[in-house]
Design a protein around this motif. Structure first.
Motif, PDB file in Angstrom:
ATOM      1  N   ALA A 217      70.801  14.760  39.407  1.00 38.16           N
ATOM      2  CA  ALA A 217      71.682  15.553  40.176  1.00 38.16           C
ATOM      3  C   ALA A 217      71.287  17.049  40.228  1.00 38.16           C
ATOM      4  CB  ALA A 217      72.985  15.240  40.153  1.00 38.16           C
ATOM      5  N   ARG A 218      70.983  17.694  41.384  1.00 37.30           N
ATOM      6  CA  ARG A 218      70.755  19.101  41.378  1.00 37.30           C
ATOM      7  C   ARG A 218      71.837  19.856  42.402  1.00 37.30           C
ATOM      8  NH1 ARG A 218      64.483  18.179  41.799  1.00 37.30           N
ATOM      9  NH2 ARG A 218      65.212  16.259  42.922  1.00 37.30           N
ATOM     10  N   GLY A 219      71.682  21.147  42.144  1.00 46.63           N
ATOM     11  CA  GLY A 219      72.466  21.944  43.244  1.00 46.63           C
ATOM     12  C   GLY A 219      73.428  22.808  42.599  1.00 46.63           C
ATOM     13  N   ASP A 220      74.009  23.594  43.015  1.00 43.14           N
ATOM     14  CA  ASP A 220      75.070  24.683  42.319  1.00 43.14           C
ATOM     15  C   ASP A 220      76.468  24.095  42.486  1.00 43.14           C
ATOM     16  OD1 ASP A 220      74.850  25.092  45.197  1.00 43.14           O
ATOM     17  OD2 ASP A 220      75.460  27.123  44.997  1.00 43.14           O
ATOM     18  N   LEU A 221      76.693  22.909  43.235  1.00 47.67           N
ATOM     19  CA  LEU A 221      77.838  22.369  43.495  1.00 47.67           C
ATOM     20  C   LEU A 221      78.262  21.154  42.895  1.00 47.67           C
ATOM     21  CD1 LEU A 221      78.612  23.840  47.180  1.00 47.67           C
ATOM     22  CD2 LEU A 221      79.111  24.955  45.146  1.00 47.67           C
ATOM     23  N   THR A 222      77.248  20.728  42.121  1.00 49.70           N
ATOM     24  CA  THR A 222      77.214  19.314  41.544  1.00 49.70           C
ATOM     25  C   THR A 222      78.811  19.236  40.555  1.00 49.70           C
ATOM     26  OG1 THR A 222      76.119  19.928  39.549  1.00 49.70           O
ATOM     27  CG2 THR A 222      74.885  18.909  41.583  1.00 49.70           C
TER      28      THR A 222
ATOM     29  N   VAL B 275      75.781  17.685  50.484  1.00 51.85           N
ATOM     30  CA  VAL B 275      75.852  16.596  49.443  1.00 51.85           C
ATOM     31  C   VAL B 275      74.821  15.482  49.825  1.00 51.85           C
ATOM     32  CG1 VAL B 275      77.167  15.016  48.336  1.00 51.85           C
ATOM     33  CG2 VAL B 275      78.170  17.509  48.861  1.00 51.85           C
ATOM     34  N   ILE B 276      73.917  15.080  48.978  1.00 50.99           N
ATOM     35  CA  ILE B 276      73.039  14.083  49.213  1.00 50.99           C
ATOM     36  C   ILE B 276      73.386  12.971  48.236  1.00 50.99           C
ATOM     37  CG2 ILE B 276      70.828  13.295  49.351  1.00 50.99           C
ATOM     38  CD1 ILE B 276      69.674  15.928  50.479  1.00 50.99           C
ATOM     39  N   LEU B 277      73.496  11.675  48.827  1.00 47.72           N
ATOM     40  CA  LEU B 277      73.905  10.500  47.912  1.00 47.72           C
ATOM     41  C   LEU B 277      72.974   9.409  48.183  1.00 47.72           C
ATOM     42  CD1 LEU B 277      77.867  10.788  48.808  1.00 47.72           C
ATOM     43  CD2 LEU B 277      76.508  11.412  46.714  1.00 47.72           C
ATOM     44  N   TYR B 278      72.816   8.432  47.222  1.00 46.49           N
ATOM     45  CA  TYR B 278      71.878   7.325  47.374  1.00 46.49           C
ATOM     46  C   TYR B 278      72.716   6.227  46.766  1.00 46.49           C
ATOM     47  CZ  TYR B 278      67.826   4.370  46.212  1.00 46.49           C
ATOM     48  OH  TYR B 278      66.918   3.397  45.771  1.00 46.49           O
ATOM     49  N   ASP B 279      72.731   4.931  47.344  1.00 48.61           N
ATOM     50  CA  ASP B 279      73.230   3.740  47.172  1.00 48.61           C
ATOM     51  C   ASP B 279      72.457   2.650  46.971  1.00 48.61           C
ATOM     52  OD1 ASP B 279      72.630   3.011  49.672  1.00 48.61           O
ATOM     53  OD2 ASP B 279      74.458   2.569  50.306  1.00 48.61           O
ATOM     54  N   GLY B 280      70.986   2.854  46.728  1.00 48.47           N
ATOM     55  CA  GLY B 280      70.144   1.884  46.748  1.00 48.47           C
ATOM     56  C   GLY B 280      69.416   1.374  47.883  1.00 48.47           C
ATOM     57  N   LEU B 281      70.055   1.357  48.872  1.00 48.48           N
ATOM     58  CA  LEU B 281      69.637   1.203  50.248  1.00 48.48           C
ATOM     59  C   LEU B 281      69.349   2.261  51.203  1.00 48.48           C
ATOM     60  CD1 LEU B 281      68.830  -0.961  52.338  1.00 48.48           C
ATOM     61  CD2 LEU B 281      71.176  -0.958  52.754  1.00 48.48           C
ATOM     62  N   ARG B 282      70.290   3.349  50.987  1.00 50.11           N
ATOM     63  CA  ARG B 282      70.478   4.619  51.911  1.00 50.11           C
ATOM     64  C   ARG B 282      70.417   5.741  51.358  1.00 50.11           C
ATOM     65  NH1 ARG B 282      75.636   2.510  54.624  1.00 50.11           N
ATOM     66  NH2 ARG B 282      75.994   2.242  52.522  1.00 50.11           N
ATOM     67  N   ILE B 283      69.929   6.688  51.862  1.00 47.69           N
ATOM     68  CA  ILE B 283      69.926   8.206  51.718  1.00 47.69           C
ATOM     69  C   ILE B 283      71.040   8.590  52.520  1.00 47.69           C
ATOM     70  CG2 ILE B 283      69.141  10.294  51.719  1.00 47.69           C
ATOM     71  CD1 ILE B 283      68.187   8.931  49.395  1.00 47.69           C
TER      72      ILE B 283
ATOM     73  N   GLN C  91      74.921   7.199  43.840  1.00 47.07           N
ATOM     74  CA  GLN C  91      74.209   8.322  43.077  1.00 47.07           C
ATOM     75  C   GLN C  91      73.924   9.354  43.632  1.00 47.07           C
ATOM     76  OE1 GLN C  91      70.459   6.896  41.796  1.00 47.07           O
ATOM     77  NE2 GLN C  91      69.696   9.106  41.195  1.00 47.07           N
ATOM     78  N   LEU C  92      74.633  10.565  42.911  1.00 41.98           N
ATOM     79  CA  LEU C  92      74.539  11.721  43.315  1.00 41.98           C
ATOM     80  C   LEU C  92      73.101  12.702  43.201  1.00 41.98           C
ATOM     81  CD1 LEU C  92      76.007  14.497  44.465  1.00 41.98           C
ATOM     82  CD2 LEU C  92      76.574  15.201  42.014  1.00 41.98           C
ATOM     83  N   LEU C  93      72.419  12.689  44.272  1.00 39.14           N
ATOM     84  CA  LEU C  93      71.181  13.591  44.282  1.00 39.14           C
ATOM     85  C   LEU C  93      71.010  15.153  44.151  1.00 39.14           C
ATOM     86  CD1 LEU C  93      68.861  10.995  46.239  1.00 39.14           C
ATOM     87  CD2 LEU C  93      69.631  10.941  44.090  1.00 39.14           C
ATOM     88  N   TYR C  94      72.154  15.553  44.970  1.00 37.02           N
ATOM     89  CA  TYR C  94      72.391  17.022  45.372  1.00 37.02           C
ATOM     90  C   TYR C  94      73.666  17.186  45.858  1.00 37.02           C
ATOM     91  CZ  TYR C  94      70.957  21.861  47.281  1.00 37.02           C
ATOM     92  OH  TYR C  94      70.980  22.906  47.243  1.00 37.02           O
ATOM     93  N   ALA C  95      74.192  18.518  45.462  1.00 38.09           N
ATOM     94  CA  ALA C  95      75.306  19.109  45.800  1.00 38.09           C
ATOM     95  C   ALA C  95      75.229  20.463  45.856  1.00 38.09           C
ATOM     96  CB  ALA C  95      76.550  18.724  45.272  1.00 38.09           C
ATOM     97  N   GLY C  96      74.965  21.387  46.977  1.00 40.22           N
ATOM     98  CA  GLY C  96      75.041  22.851  46.913  1.00 40.22           C
ATOM     99  C   GLY C  96      74.805  23.551  48.193  1.00 40.22           C
TER     100      GLY C  96
END
Length: 639
Positions: free
Chosen positions: A291-296, A347-355, A334-339
């Motif tokens: 997880a990256r970004g300044d707003l995680t 905010v970018i999230l991942y559930d195993g099937l989709r971004i 899963q949290l990939l990015y928040a910024g």
């Protein structure tokens, strides 16, 4: 915006031709999607997308006459769908009622039926709206919304029905427009982007569904249940067997809370991967991104992103690549990015099937966007980057933790070097977004990514995941990391624009043949480009032809959902009519390696042994290609 009245349609005379109900029904059924699209475009956008869709279907279905009806003789009947008077009659009724639906309600007069919400069709518990298009479609919709109803009708008749201005005037007059000339003049203020009218943005027959206001619906349901509680309890007590008879057994009631659903919406339970997980994991895909970004740590932002994912509201702009489900998460993603990216919180999230990408303005949640992209089966190459945001004709990417270097390269200039991009905590500096350009293709910028395994190219096609570019024979493709591979791609880079928003996973360019030209002016190149999608179906294959010295390749043949030029069937055969410098016409055809012979049928007959054919032909001749492979298998020409 100035409103224009819609007068009653002029009464037909006894000399007018007659359209009976069977003829009108046949025209309506055959051209139903086009008629509904016409009604949707003419209806006022102030109705809202859900009511516009339902009203467009209702007006079209009510366009049938009750019996034999005179059809006014207007040029639209001669220039309509194959000169069908039934179609012209139904189109006129749809247009008239759509214009009536846009009139304001008056206190002194009864409302017309088209001005009221339709009784049928109705969909309970769901909101329906067309699939989202691109920025061009949104801009056109906004321009059309500023026009009056007759002006929108004039624009649609020009662009969708291809009618000349005098025919448009007569159709509008027959539909009850009081001043068609003024409507044409007002429609002329909108740029002529007629090709966009065929976009999925304006297709009310290809729809997305979302729930209505669940809280309000629940409150109404509770009120109705309370009113009938006494009768229901008495009936249940009298008729309830000992073992119970609920059809769903131990399943929870509809809309009941459950731990899994609540966990999926809890920002504290988001999956967060350690920064070094990718170095020791057996997998190298999105599941090992940290997880990256300044707003995680912004719990409020993450909660909003999860809630909008589960229940997008009316103002949320939702888009999804073809074949991607847009429902809520089944568990904590899963949290990939928040910024913060270019003035927006992302905010970018991942559930195993989709971004899933959620974006909102820094000062408001109004106009939030929710984008879905399917990424199941992604490997190291496909999981190397994601689109963070697009602004001012540029695009920013979030790169994988294993990427060590990012650069920008113009695919049309294979001899030019790559320009390094600054990467900060995985976020790249902005690079020019070629997929957003309109008009002449003068450049095509791609991103060059480097990691421990080598260098690869990825291009933005208007989606969350950039498409991977490769070259070589299917089944043995290679990354575009050599001077020869770059030269192979250069003449065909602009053809990538046709793949925008198609859910493309990767595109391969294969130079499968080189053919000497009959006038001895050199040799032409045959290249096959194949676009594979994340969903498996919808593959697109282009056979392109380039003469000596030509800057761009020309599309000679194309097909969808065929195995040709792919790993399962590398064989490809295509042909083109070519004009020599001295003026003679030739049919040129080329097959891939392993083609034993080529022959033609149809407008001309010719044959040749081997994988190349060149035969004199007439201008405009149409012929079908057939080929035989070395092992005796028969193949047909692409397209």
């Amino acid at each position: 915006m100035q409103s224009q009245d819609v007068a009653p349609r002029p009464a037909p005379t006894s000399a007018d031709p007659v359209v009976d109900v069977e003829q009108a029904e046949a025209a309506l059924v055959e051209h139903y999607p086009r008629l509904v699209r016409l009604a949707y475009l003419v209806l006022p956008p102030s109705l809202g997308r859900n009511r516009r869709v339902v009203t467009a279907h209702a007006l079209t279905q009510r366009a049938l006459p009750r019996g034999r009806a005179p059809a006014p003789v207007i040029p639209a009947q001669a220039s309509g769908r194959d000169g069908d008077p039934g179609y012209a009659f139904v189109r006129l009724r749809v247009l008239h009622t759509a214009l009536e639906a846009g009139l304001p309600l008056k206190r002194a007069a009864w409302p017309k039926r088209s001005q009221l919400p339709p009784l049928l069709p109705q969909v309970w518990g769901l909101r329906l709206f067309p699939r989202s298009g691109g920025a061009d479609e949104l801009a056109l919709d906004q321009r059309l919304s500023a026009l009056s109803g007759p002006a929108r009708a004039a624009y649609v008749l020009r662009g969708l029905e291809k009618l000349a201005d005098d025919e448009v005037c007569r159709v509008l007059t027959a539909a009850g427009c009081a001043d068609p000339d003024a409507a044409l003049q007002e429609a002329g203020e909108v740029p002529e982007q007629y090709a966009l009218l065929d976009s999925p943005e304006f297709d009310p027959c290809s729809l997305q569904a979302r729930p209505t206001d669940l809280m309000r619906r629940r409150q109404h349901a509770k009120a109705a249940l309370a009113a009938a509680a006494a009768l229901a309890v008495c009936g249940a007590l009298l008729g309830l067997p000992g073992d119970g008879w609920a059809p769903d057994g131990a399943a929870a009631p509809v809309y009941a809370k459950n731990p899994s659903a609540e966990a999926a919406l809890d920002p504290a339970k988001l999956t967060r991967v350690a920064p070094t997980a990718w170095q020791v994991s057996a997998r190298t895909d999105f599941s090992v991104w940290p997880a990256r970004g300044d707003l995680t740590g912004d719990r409020a932002l993450l909660r909003r992103a999860l809630a909008v994912w589960a229940r997008p509201g009316e103002s949320v702009r939702v888009s999804a690549t073809p074949g991607t489900p847009s429902g809520g998460p089944s568990g904590p993603p899963q949290l990939l990015y928040a910024g913060t990216v270019d003035g927006a919180r992302v905010v970018i999230l991942y559930d195993g099937l989709r971004i899933v990408r959620y974006a909102e303005a820094q000062d408001s949640t109004k106009g939030a966007a929710l984008d879905f992209a399917r990424v199941d089966g992604a490997g190291r190459s496909e999981a190397s980057a994601l689109v963070l945001g697009r602004a001012d004709g540029n695009v920013r990417y979030l790169t994988a933790p294993w990427v060590t270097k990012a650069a920008e390269r113009d695919l049309l200039k294979p001899g030019a070097g790559a320009t390094d991009l600054t990467v900060t905590d995985g976020v790249t500096a902005p690079l020019a977004n070629s997929s957003a350009q309109n008009g002449t293709c003068t450049s095509w910028n791609v991103m060059q990514l480097t990691d421990a395994t080598g260098t690869r190219l990825a291009t933005d096609l208007g989606e969350l995941v950039p498409a991977r570019l490769t070259t070589g024979r299917p089944g043995a493709t290679q990354e575009v990391n050599s001077a020869e591979a770059l030269r192979t791609w250069a003449p065909y880079a602009c053809s990538l624009a046709a793949l925008r928003s198609a859910g493309v996973r990767g595109v391969n360019a294969w130079a499968y043949a080189r053919q000497p030209l009959p006038d001895a002016s050199g040799s032409a190149d045959w290249v096959c480009t194949r676009a594979e999608t994340w969903r498996g179906g919808g593959t697109r294959v282009l056979a392109q032809f380039r003469t000596p010295g030509g800057k761009y390749g020309a599309v000679a043949a194309k097909a969808e959902n065929v195995p040709a030029c792919g790993a399962k069937d590398p064989q490809v055969l295509a042909g083109v009519l070519w004009k020599a410098e001295e003026g003679g016409w030739y049919l040129l055809a080329a097959g891939s390696r392993g083609t034993a012979s080529i022959s033609t049928t149809g407008g001309m007959r010719a044959s040749a042994q081997g994988s190349l054919l060149a035969a004199r032909a007439r201008q405009g001749v149409r012929a079908e290609l057939r080929g035989t492979t070395d092992d005796g298998r028969s193949i047909s020409g692409l397209g």
